[in-house]
Design a protein around this motif. Structure first.
Motif, PDB file in Angstrom:
ATOM      1  N   ALA A  83       1.225   8.902  -4.134  1.00  0.00           N
ATOM      2  CA  ALA A  83      -0.149   8.846  -4.636  1.00  0.00           C
ATOM      3  C   ALA A  83      -0.836  10.196  -4.790  1.00  0.00           C
ATOM      4  O   ALA A  83      -2.010  10.236  -5.135  1.00  0.00           O
ATOM      5  N   SER A  84      -0.159  11.289  -4.567  1.00  0.00           N
ATOM      6  CA  SER A  84      -0.865  12.574  -4.507  1.00  0.00           C
ATOM      7  C   SER A  84      -0.974  13.327  -5.824  1.00  0.00           C
ATOM      8  O   SER A  84      -1.700  14.311  -5.913  1.00  0.00           O
ATOM      9  N   ALA A  85      -0.284  12.878  -6.866  1.00  0.00           N
ATOM     10  CA  ALA A  85      -0.328  13.614  -8.135  1.00  0.00           C
ATOM     11  C   ALA A  85       0.028  12.676  -9.286  1.00  0.00           C
ATOM     12  O   ALA A  85       0.513  11.566  -9.076  1.00  0.00           O
TER      13      ALA A  85
ATOM     14  N   THR B 182       3.905  12.651   0.756  1.00  0.00           N
ATOM     15  CA  THR B 182       4.237  13.801   1.600  1.00  0.00           C
ATOM     16  C   THR B 182       3.153  14.867   1.505  1.00  0.00           C
ATOM     17  O   THR B 182       3.176  15.827   2.259  1.00  0.00           O
ATOM     18  N   GLN B 183       2.206  14.693   0.581  1.00  0.00           N
ATOM     19  CA  GLN B 183       1.153  15.692   0.341  1.00  0.00           C
ATOM     20  C   GLN B 183      -0.232  15.048   0.376  1.00  0.00           C
ATOM     21  O   GLN B 183      -1.009  15.192  -0.565  1.00  0.00           O
ATOM     22  N   THR B 184      -0.582  14.345   1.429  1.00  0.00           N
ATOM     23  CA  THR B 184      -1.856  13.619   1.457  1.00  0.00           C
ATOM     24  C   THR B 184      -3.079  14.527   1.448  1.00  0.00           C
ATOM     25  O   THR B 184      -4.165  14.072   1.107  1.00  0.00           O
ATOM     26  N   GLN B 185      -2.914  15.796   1.774  1.00  0.00           N
ATOM     27  CA  GLN B 185      -4.070  16.694   1.789  1.00  0.00           C
ATOM     28  C   GLN B 185      -4.692  16.861   0.402  1.00  0.00           C
ATOM     29  O   GLN B 185      -5.869  17.197   0.281  1.00  0.00           O
ATOM     30  N   SER B 186      -3.939  16.590  -0.649  1.00  0.00           N
ATOM     31  CA  SER B 186      -4.468  16.721  -2.007  1.00  0.00           C
ATOM     32  C   SER B 186      -5.196  15.460  -2.481  1.00  0.00           C
ATOM     33  O   SER B 186      -5.776  15.454  -3.556  1.00  0.00           O
ATOM     34  N   ILE B 187      -5.187  14.417  -1.672  1.00  0.00           N
ATOM     35  CA  ILE B 187      -5.850  13.169  -2.025  1.00  0.00           C
ATOM     36  C   ILE B 187      -7.267  13.182  -1.446  1.00  0.00           C
ATOM     37  O   ILE B 187      -7.442  13.350  -0.248  1.00  0.00           O
TER      38      ILE B 187
ATOM     39  N   ASP C 100     -12.021   8.742   0.795  1.00  0.00           N
ATOM     40  CA  ASP C 100     -12.822   7.634   0.282  1.00  0.00           C
ATOM     41  C   ASP C 100     -12.891   6.585   1.383  1.00  0.00           C
ATOM     42  O   ASP C 100     -11.906   6.390   2.105  1.00  0.00           O
ATOM     43  N   PRO C 101     -14.023   5.894   1.528  1.00  0.00           N
ATOM     44  CA  PRO C 101     -14.129   4.890   2.596  1.00  0.00           C
ATOM     45  C   PRO C 101     -13.124   3.724   2.453  1.00  0.00           C
ATOM     46  O   PRO C 101     -12.779   3.096   3.444  1.00  0.00           O
ATOM     47  N   ASN C 102     -12.657   3.452   1.246  1.00  0.00           N
ATOM     48  CA  ASN C 102     -11.700   2.369   1.026  1.00  0.00           C
ATOM     49  C   ASN C 102     -10.250   2.858   0.978  1.00  0.00           C
ATOM     50  O   ASN C 102      -9.377   2.140   0.496  1.00  0.00           O
ATOM     51  N   LEU C 103     -10.021   4.067   1.473  1.00  0.00           N
ATOM     52  CA  LEU C 103      -8.707   4.682   1.380  1.00  0.00           C
ATOM     53  C   LEU C 103      -8.155   5.028   2.753  1.00  0.00           C
ATOM     54  O   LEU C 103      -8.837   5.630   3.574  1.00  0.00           O
ATOM     55  N   VAL C 104      -6.890   4.659   2.958  1.00  0.00           N
ATOM     56  CA  VAL C 104      -6.147   5.085   4.138  1.00  0.00           C
ATOM     57  C   VAL C 104      -5.007   5.963   3.630  1.00  0.00           C
ATOM     58  O   VAL C 104      -4.198   5.522   2.812  1.00  0.00           O
ATOM     59  N   LYS C 105      -4.961   7.210   4.109  1.00  0.00           N
ATOM     60  CA  LYS C 105      -3.907   8.142   3.714  1.00  0.00           C
ATOM     61  C   LYS C 105      -2.841   8.192   4.804  1.00  0.00           C
ATOM     62  O   LYS C 105      -3.162   8.400   5.969  1.00  0.00           O
ATOM     63  N   ILE C 106      -1.619   8.000   4.405  1.00  0.00           N
ATOM     64  CA  ILE C 106      -0.485   8.071   5.331  1.00  0.00           C
ATOM     65  C   ILE C 106       0.437   9.180   4.848  1.00  0.00           C
ATOM     66  O   ILE C 106       0.986   9.098   3.751  1.00  0.00           O
ATOM     67  N   ASN C 107       0.579  10.215   5.664  1.00  0.00           N
ATOM     68  CA  ASN C 107       1.500  11.290   5.330  1.00  0.00           C
ATOM     69  C   ASN C 107       2.898  10.838   5.748  1.00  0.00           C
ATOM     70  O   ASN C 107       3.156  10.610   6.921  1.00  0.00           O
ATOM     71  N   GLY C 108       3.763  10.652   4.765  1.00  0.00           N
ATOM     72  CA  GLY C 108       5.098  10.166   5.076  1.00  0.00           C
ATOM     73  C   GLY C 108       5.988  10.210   3.854  1.00  0.00           C
ATOM     74  O   GLY C 108       5.641  10.795   2.834  1.00  0.00           O
TER      75      GLY C 108
ATOM     76  N   SER D  27      11.575   6.659   3.874  1.00  0.00           N
ATOM     77  CA  SER D  27      11.571   6.303   5.295  1.00  0.00           C
ATOM     78  C   SER D  27      11.295   4.814   5.477  1.00  0.00           C
ATOM     79  O   SER D  27      10.224   4.325   5.102  1.00  0.00           O
ATOM     80  N   LEU D  28      12.227   4.112   6.056  1.00  0.00           N
ATOM     81  CA  LEU D  28      12.061   2.694   6.332  1.00  0.00           C
ATOM     82  C   LEU D  28      10.823   2.456   7.204  1.00  0.00           C
ATOM     83  O   LEU D  28      10.030   1.547   6.940  1.00  0.00           O
ATOM     84  N   THR D  29      10.634   3.272   8.225  1.00  0.00           N
ATOM     85  CA  THR D  29       9.487   3.147   9.121  1.00  0.00           C
ATOM     86  C   THR D  29       8.175   3.310   8.357  1.00  0.00           C
ATOM     87  O   THR D  29       7.248   2.507   8.524  1.00  0.00           O
TER      88      THR D  29
END
Length: 134
Positions: free
Chosen positions: A8-10, A32-37, A40-48, A52-54
């Motif tokens: 989602a970062s680009a 892998t680059q969530t810092q560029s996103i 927003d209150p409706n957004l959860v950023k997961i750096n991963g 990765s199965l996990t």
């Protein structure tokens, strides 16, 4: 709707994220680059990682739809797409995931067109034109 966007970062992923948020959806963004996103209150950023199965199990768990928009600037042969597909199938089976999974890519269009080994170099006129009749 709970939308998960993987990659989602680009590019297409970021445009999809903005569109989903503008329509009031809740979005989980895996990159892998969530810092560029932007936040927003409706957004959860997961750096991963999309491989990765996990990480995939975490972001797919409560999703109503998963949109995969991964890409790479690496023009050398790599296994990103096949590794992601393998992990998605495995995560989906473990979670008994029934929601749609959409795979969207711009790879092979524009400047990246020449990097597809099975693509015929040249203009679009090199491809046979077909018509569909009803």
């Amino acid at each position: 709707m709970n939308i998960t966007i993987i990659g989602a970062s680009a590019g297409i992923g970021l445009a999809t994220l903005h569109q989903a948020l503008s329509q009031g959806h809740r979005v989980t963004a895996l990159s892998t680059q969530t810092q560029s996103i932007p936040a927003d209150p409706n957004l959860v950023k997961i750096n991963g990682s999309a491989t990765s199965l996990t990480d995939l199990k975490k972001v797919m768990k409560d999703a109503d739809v998963v949109i995969v928009t991964i890409g790479t600037k690496n023009k050398k042969p790599n296994t990103l797409f096949s590794d992601t597909a393998h992990a998605l199938v495995k995560a989906g089976a473990i979670l008994e995931f029934k929601a749609p999974i959409l795979i969207i890519t711009g790879f092979g269009a524009g400047e990246s067109r020449g990097f597809l080994s099975f693509f015929i170099a040249g203009s679009d006129s090199d491809f046979p034109q077909t018509s569909v009749s009803q």
